[in-house]
Design a protein around this motif. Structure first.
Motif, PDB file in Angstrom:
ATOM      1  N   VAL A  44       0.836  -1.200   0.000  1.00 30.65           N
ATOM      2  CA  VAL A  44       0.000   0.000   0.000  1.00 30.65           C
ATOM      3  C   VAL A  44       0.868   1.246   0.000  1.00 30.65           C
ATOM      4  N   LEU A  45       0.642   2.103  -0.987  1.00 25.38           N
ATOM      5  CA  LEU A  45       1.226   3.445  -0.983  1.00 25.38           C
ATOM      6  C   LEU A  45       0.255   4.365  -0.248  1.00 25.38           C
ATOM      7  N   HIS A  46       0.659   4.799   0.924  1.00 23.08           N
ATOM      8  CA  HIS A  46      -0.190   5.669   1.732  1.00 23.08           C
ATOM      9  C   HIS A  46       0.193   7.113   1.411  1.00 23.08           C
ATOM     10  N   ILE A  47      -0.629   7.781   0.585  1.00 25.84           N
ATOM     11  CA  ILE A  47      -0.239   9.050  -0.038  1.00 25.84           C
ATOM     12  C   ILE A  47      -0.939  10.223   0.625  1.00 25.84           C
ATOM     13  N   ASP A  48      -0.148  11.236   0.944  1.00 30.98           N
ATOM     14  CA  ASP A  48      -0.666  12.532   1.383  1.00 30.98           C
ATOM     15  C   ASP A  48       0.335  13.575   0.904  1.00 30.98           C
ATOM     16  N   SER A  49       0.228  13.918  -0.381  1.00 28.85           N
ATOM     17  CA  SER A  49       1.251  14.749  -1.021  1.00 28.85           C
ATOM     18  C   SER A  49       0.639  15.582  -2.142  1.00 28.85           C
ATOM     19  N   PRO A  50       1.121  16.834  -2.308  1.00 29.45           N
ATOM     20  CA  PRO A  50       0.653  17.662  -3.424  1.00 29.45           C
ATOM     21  C   PRO A  50       1.423  17.425  -4.715  1.00 29.45           C
ATOM     22  N   LEU A 107      15.793  31.961  -0.290  1.00 27.48           N
ATOM     23  CA  LEU A 107      16.638  31.269  -1.262  1.00 27.48           C
ATOM     24  C   LEU A 107      16.109  29.891  -1.628  1.00 27.48           C
ATOM     25  N   GLN A 108      14.945  29.543  -1.097  1.00 29.61           N
ATOM     26  CA  GLN A 108      14.412  28.211  -1.335  1.00 29.61           C
ATOM     27  C   GLN A 108      13.941  28.079  -2.780  1.00 29.61           C
ATOM     28  N   ALA A 109      14.431  27.051  -3.449  1.00 31.16           N
ATOM     29  CA  ALA A 109      14.064  26.828  -4.848  1.00 31.16           C
ATOM     30  C   ALA A 109      14.136  25.346  -5.145  1.00 31.16           C
ATOM     31  N   PRO A 110      13.270  24.820  -5.999  1.00 23.54           N
ATOM     32  CA  PRO A 110      13.315  23.401  -6.332  1.00 23.54           C
ATOM     33  C   PRO A 110      14.525  23.080  -7.191  1.00 23.54           C
ATOM     34  N   ASN A 111      14.926  21.800  -7.180  1.00 22.97           N
ATOM     35  CA  ASN A 111      16.043  21.382  -8.019  1.00 22.97           C
ATOM     36  C   ASN A 111      15.694  21.515  -9.495  1.00 22.97           C
ATOM     37  N   SER A 112      14.448  21.284  -9.841  1.00 18.66           N
ATOM     38  CA  SER A 112      13.993  21.423 -11.221  1.00 18.66           C
ATOM     39  C   SER A 112      12.946  22.521 -11.289  1.00 18.66           C
ATOM     40  N   PRO A 113      12.982  23.371 -12.335  1.00 20.96           N
ATOM     41  CA  PRO A 113      11.961  24.419 -12.441  1.00 20.96           C
ATOM     42  C   PRO A 113      10.587  23.876 -12.790  1.00 20.96           C
ATOM     43  N   LEU A 114      10.525  22.647 -13.306  1.00 20.28           N
ATOM     44  CA  LEU A 114       9.227  22.031 -13.631  1.00 20.28           C
ATOM     45  C   LEU A 114       8.705  21.287 -12.415  1.00 20.28           C
ATOM     46  N   ARG A 115       7.396  21.371 -12.218  1.00 21.46           N
ATOM     47  CA  ARG A 115       6.779  20.710 -11.067  1.00 21.46           C
ATOM     48  C   ARG A 115       5.497  20.012 -11.482  1.00 21.46           C
ATOM     49  N   TYR A 116       5.365  18.744 -11.021  1.00 21.66           N
ATOM     50  CA  TYR A 116       4.054  18.106 -10.997  1.00 21.66           C
ATOM     51  C   TYR A 116       3.499  18.403  -9.615  1.00 21.66           C
ATOM     52  N   GLN A 117       2.968  19.572  -9.409  1.00 17.33           N
ATOM     53  CA  GLN A 117       2.560  19.947  -8.063  1.00 17.33           C
ATOM     54  C   GLN A 117       1.324  20.815  -8.105  1.00 17.33           C
ATOM     55  N   ALA A 118       0.357  20.485  -7.245  1.00 18.52           N
ATOM     56  CA  ALA A 118      -0.848  21.294  -7.139  1.00 18.52           C
ATOM     57  C   ALA A 118      -0.528  22.617  -6.484  1.00 18.52           C
ATOM     58  N   GLN A 119      -1.136  23.663  -6.936  1.00 23.25           N
ATOM     59  CA  GLN A 119      -0.888  25.015  -6.419  1.00 23.25           C
ATOM     60  C   GLN A 119      -2.055  25.476  -5.545  1.00 23.25           C
ATOM     61  N   ALA A 156      -3.019   2.137  -3.832  1.00 25.16           N
ATOM     62  CA  ALA A 156      -2.728   3.515  -3.443  1.00 25.16           C
ATOM     63  C   ALA A 156      -3.901   4.028  -2.619  1.00 25.16           C
ATOM     64  N   VAL A 157      -3.620   4.409  -1.383  1.00 30.13           N
ATOM     65  CA  VAL A 157      -4.642   4.964  -0.499  1.00 30.13           C
ATOM     66  C   VAL A 157      -4.320   6.437  -0.288  1.00 30.13           C
ATOM     67  N   ILE A 158      -5.218   7.308  -0.741  1.00 29.56           N
ATOM     68  CA  ILE A 158      -4.982   8.757  -0.685  1.00 29.56           C
ATOM     69  C   ILE A 158      -5.694   9.330   0.531  1.00 29.56           C
ATOM     70  N   GLU A 159      -4.951  10.081   1.321  1.00 33.68           N
ATOM     71  CA  GLU A 159      -5.527  10.748   2.492  1.00 33.68           C
ATOM     72  C   GLU A 159      -6.086  12.110   2.079  1.00 33.68           C
ATOM     73  N   ASP A 160      -5.517  13.201   2.566  1.00 26.51           N
ATOM     74  CA  ASP A 160      -6.047  14.529   2.253  1.00 26.51           C
ATOM     75  C   ASP A 160      -5.845  14.908   0.790  1.00 26.51           C
ATOM     76  N   ILE A 161      -4.657  14.614   0.264  1.00 28.51           N
ATOM     77  CA  ILE A 161      -4.377  15.032  -1.107  1.00 28.51           C
ATOM     78  C   ILE A 161      -3.440  14.039  -1.779  1.00 28.51           C
ATOM     79  N   GLY A 162      -3.770  13.739  -3.019  1.00 29.57           N
ATOM     80  CA  GLY A 162      -2.905  12.934  -3.871  1.00 29.57           C
ATOM     81  C   GLY A 162      -2.979  13.527  -5.262  1.00 29.57           C
ATOM     82  N   ALA A 163      -2.288  14.639  -5.451  1.00 30.65           N
ATOM     83  CA  ALA A 163      -2.439  15.421  -6.681  1.00 30.65           C
ATOM     84  C   ALA A 163      -1.122  15.508  -7.426  1.00 30.65           C
ATOM     85  N   SER A 164      -1.241  15.814  -8.708  1.00 29.82           N
ATOM     86  CA  SER A 164      -0.099  16.057  -9.581  1.00 29.82           C
ATOM     87  C   SER A 164       0.882  14.892  -9.512  1.00 29.82           C
TER      88      SER A 164
END
Length: 379
Positions: free
Chosen positions: A165-171, A367-379, A198-206
């Motif tokens: 089981v993938l217990h997912i709670d991630s944007p 100064l916080q920045a992702p390693n890649s400028p592309l994101r599979y991430q909900a906004q 895959a069991v999604i809790e609050d969010i399983g997006a992008s």
């Protein structure tokens, strides 16, 4: 002289006045002193008297008696000191044992919290093998591909796991990290040894939904957030700001387009078209993989891939989710009770502390920045 006194004299008793100085008790000493009278003293006195020569006078016998009393006192004091030393040693022993047990308990707790491998494959009871996917998916975050893949294989290899089981709670997060996890899930799924859920809790997006789409089934709560199948790049343009405050930007590159995403330079039409092509291609990879994972269960509505986020109940209608439920319900359905083991590898405490400090410092300094400028991430 009275009759009582005469009787005392007849019995051999002498009054203090009639006693010689050697026979009189020492000043301050009672005639009933427990250190100089009693059965032990009498025994030593008798012993001393018994070993005396037949011709010893009274002074010699008294000296022998005194020496016997001194010897008795020495033995008694020696016994008391020996007992005190023995008692002190036992106290030290119990204190050291108590300290050892406390340290052992603390060490056990620390080991179990920080270093003990999660998910003991020797567990005899049938259970779900759970791998946690919490927070942003990134190479420098706890939800990174290496850690999740290691947990997946550990759960998969356990003989007593009924399902993984993938217990997912991630944007969501990094496309590359999400693709790595997706590919590993698909590899295990093709072996067909046990189901992957895959069991999604609050969010399983992008990017998190990207991972979930590789599972055999996706379970979510009615209010969970799912979907957001899209790619995002976000930046700023400061070229006008630095000109107003009189700052000169100095950038040197080898390659005419090397700095085309520099926020202090304008983005021309050609650079924008090129970058949009990168986003479109990455988005298409996302779409293709979701379709490969979900198959005919997906609805043909085009807005599914528009980047919109759906509730779990809406996702069920669109084919993004297979059923409504929770981790407890999934466990009862597969093993008959709410029983699972966490196979997510433990985080190194020092690495976690350093990472947390670095993230806080970078956030404070902006100064916080992702390693890649592309994101599979909900906004």
């Amino acid at each position: 002289m009275s009759d009582d006194w005469r009787r005392s004299d007849a019995d051999g008793y002498q009054s203090p006045a009639d006693q010689s100085p050697a026979d009189r008790p020492a000043p301050g000493r009672s005639d009933h002193d427990r250190w100089t009278q009693g059965p032990d003293v009498a025994a030593y006195t008798d012993e001393a008297a018994s070993v005396g020569a037949a011709g010893d006078d009274a002074e010699t016998l008294r000296e022998r008696q005194r020496l016997a009393q001194v010897e008795m006192m020495d033995r008694w004091i020696g016994g008391v000191l020996t007992e005190q030393r023995r008692s002190r040693r036992w106290k030290l022993f119990f204190r050291f044992m108590t300290l050892f047990l406390i340290l052992a308990l603390v060490a056990t707790v620390v080991y179990n919290v920080f270093w003990a491998p999660a998910g003991d494959s020797s567990t005899l009871q049938r259970h779900l093998g759970v791998v946690e996917v919490n927070g942003v998916i990134a190479s420098d975050a706890p939800a990174n591909a290496e850690r999740i893949i290691r947990g997946l294989n550990r759960a998969w290899d356990s003989d007593n796991t009924e399902a993984v089981v993938l217990h997912i709670d991630s944007p969501g997060g990094s496309p590359v990290q999400s693709q790595r996890i997706y590919a590993e899930i698909m590899r295990l799924r093709e072996q067909g040894d046990k189901p992957i859920l895959a069991v999604i809790e609050d969010i399983g997006a992008s990017g998190a939904y990207y991972i979930a789409s590789a599972a055999d089934e996706i379970i979510a709560s009615p209010a969970s957030l799912v979907g957001s199948i899209g790619v995002i790049y976000a930046g700023f343009g400061f070229q006008d700001a630095i000109s107003r405050i009189g700052v000169e930007r100095r950038v040197m590159t080898a390659g005419e387009n090397k700095a085309f995403l520099d926020p202090f330079q304008p983005l021309d039409d050609d650079a924008e078209a090129f970058w949009q092509g990168v986003l479109t291609q990455t988005h298409q990879q996302f779409i293709d993989d979701v379709r490969a994972g979900r198959g005919d269960r997906l609805s043909d509505r085009p807005e599914i891939f528009s980047g919109l986020v759906w509730s779990g109940e809406q996702g069920l209608e669109l084919g993004l989710v297979d059923q409504m439920g929770s981790l407890e319900e999934v466990a009862r359905a597969h093993v008959g009770e709410a029983s699972w083991e966490d196979y997510t590898p433990r985080l190194d405490p020092f690495d976690r502390l350093t990472r947390r400090f670095t993230q806080v410092a970078a956030s404070v300094l902006g100064l916080q920045a992702p390693n890649s400028p592309l994101r599979y991430q909900a906004q």
